[in-house]
Design an enzyme around this catalytic site. Sequence first.
Site, short mmCIF file in Angstrom:
data_model
loop_
_atom_site.label_atom_id
_atom_site.label_comp_id
_atom_site.label_asym_id
_atom_site.label_seq_id
_atom_site.Cartn_x
_atom_site.Cartn_y
_atom_site.Cartn_z
N CYS A 47 28.07 -10.18 -24.55
CA CYS A 47 27.26 -8.95 -24.47
C CYS A 47 26.06 -9.14 -23.56
O CYS A 47 25.70 -8.24 -22.80
CB CYS A 47 26.81 -8.52 -25.87
SG CYS A 47 28.15 -7.82 -26.84
N CYS A 51 25.75 -11.61 -28.63
CA CYS A 51 26.56 -12.77 -28.24
C CYS A 51 26.49 -12.95 -26.72
O CYS A 51 26.03 -12.07 -25.99
CB CYS A 51 28.00 -12.57 -28.70
SG CYS A 51 28.93 -11.41 -27.69
N CYS A 76 31.89 -5.99 -29.55
CA CYS A 76 30.60 -5.89 -30.25
C CYS A 76 29.95 -4.52 -30.02
O CYS A 76 30.28 -3.81 -29.07
CB CYS A 76 29.65 -6.95 -29.74
SG CYS A 76 30.22 -8.63 -29.93
N GLU A 112 26.96 -3.85 -28.96
CA GLU A 112 26.18 -3.73 -27.72
C GLU A 112 27.08 -3.27 -26.57
O GLU A 112 26.70 -2.45 -25.74
CB GLU A 112 25.56 -5.08 -27.35
CG GLU A 112 24.57 -5.61 -28.35
CD GLU A 112 25.21 -6.47 -29.45
OE1 GLU A 112 26.36 -6.17 -29.83
OE2 GLU A 112 24.57 -7.42 -29.90
N ASN A 164 30.37 -2.27 -33.61
CA ASN A 164 31.45 -3.25 -33.42
C ASN A 164 32.76 -2.64 -33.89
O ASN A 164 32.82 -1.94 -34.90
CB ASN A 164 31.14 -4.58 -34.11
CG ASN A 164 30.80 -4.47 -35.57
OD1 ASN A 164 30.26 -3.46 -36.01
ND2 ASN A 164 31.11 -5.49 -36.35
N ILE A 165 33.80 -2.88 -33.11
CA ILE A 165 35.13 -2.36 -33.41
C ILE A 165 36.10 -3.54 -33.42
O ILE A 165 36.35 -4.15 -32.37
CB ILE A 165 35.55 -1.30 -32.37
CG1 ILE A 165 34.52 -0.16 -32.36
CG2 ILE A 165 36.94 -0.75 -32.71
CD1 ILE A 165 34.77 0.92 -31.33
N1 THU Z 1 28.97 -8.55 -33.48
C1 THU Z 1 28.33 -7.52 -32.83
O1 THU Z 1 28.78 -6.37 -32.86
N2 THU Z 1 27.17 -7.75 -32.15
C2 THU Z 1 26.53 -8.95 -32.15
O2 THU Z 1 25.46 -9.05 -31.55
C3 THU Z 1 27.12 -10.09 -32.87
C4 THU Z 1 28.50 -9.90 -33.43
C5 THU Z 1 30.16 -8.24 -34.26
C6 THU Z 1 31.48 -8.68 -33.68
C7 THU Z 1 32.33 -8.81 -34.93
O3 THU Z 1 32.89 -7.56 -35.26
C8 THU Z 1 31.37 -9.18 -36.04
O4 THU Z 1 30.08 -8.88 -35.53
C9 THU Z 1 31.45 -10.63 -36.46
O5 THU Z 1 31.40 -11.46 -35.34
#
Ligand code: THU
Length: 275
Positions: A89, A86, A53, A55, A42-43
């Site tokens: 994704c 989410c 995210c 994914e 996640n960035i």
């Molecule tokens: N996030 C993900 O990278 N993948 C997921 O499946 C759920 C949420 C990240 C996005 C954000 O940077 C942090 O989690 C909080 O929402």
Amino acid sequence: MRSETLMKAARAARTRAYAPYSKFLVGAALLTEDGAIFTGVNIENASYGMTVCAERTAIWNAVNAGYRKFKGIAVAADCSPPPSPCGACRQVLWELAGDIEVAMGNLEKEIISIPLLELLAMPFGSERWGENPDNIDMEINEALWRLPVFFNPVGYVINGYKAPQTIPANYKELLSTIIIDPEMEEGLYRLDEEEKIIVIAHLHEAGGYKLKDKRCGRDNEVYGVFACRAPLRPNAIAQSVVDLVSVDKNVLTVKGLDLINGTPVLDIKTDYRNK
Ligand code: THU
């Protein structure tokens, strides 16, 4: 490949997450049809809505590298129950990867694995309006060789050399261990017949290079980067010829390795002059 390997890659990727706002680090690892793994994290962004995210960065990485066929994805975060992709994704994975297996894990070895279509019932896709997006016919042109190349390491080095500057002068006499991914152990069959082997590795701590410079390994004389063994190169690839001391399952003991502790190994091969 075992799904456990994919989850390990997702957990490793997680260490590269950029999540200063939520502090919720997520890693993803996507398996391509031919066995390559692409990771994503996640960035986040100070403009929160710009956050992406893990994914999506994983699948964008893979598509950007030319991959279009996938088998599964693992997602890892430090939470229980494990993280679940989410909606955005799920939609992007469905379009680019289809009904792949989605493994959700945490750092405590809790894993839930479900096909994407169970996470995304009645998906929306372009078939709704009749035509699938055309795969653009890639014109064969001479610039294609410029596309970046991607590798998954097959193992890593263990020894006492902490930094490139601390490799002892008598390294040719010293032993190192190379651990090969246990899933690739079969690939070592009959390696023990060799006296010398070639270790190809990624110089993970090297950065930057000069095409023409003084080379300390060559009495400080000026040589081109392609005319010496300098570790600072356009691609941080090392090739070392070493004595093979022993092969014990997935553990190699070698003599004369000039690589530091933790160096990712890309390949092991034999010296064509031997066979
Ligand atoms: N996030 C993900 O990278 N993948 C997921 O499946 C759920 C949420 C990240 C996005 C954000 O940077 C942090 O989690 C909080 O929402």
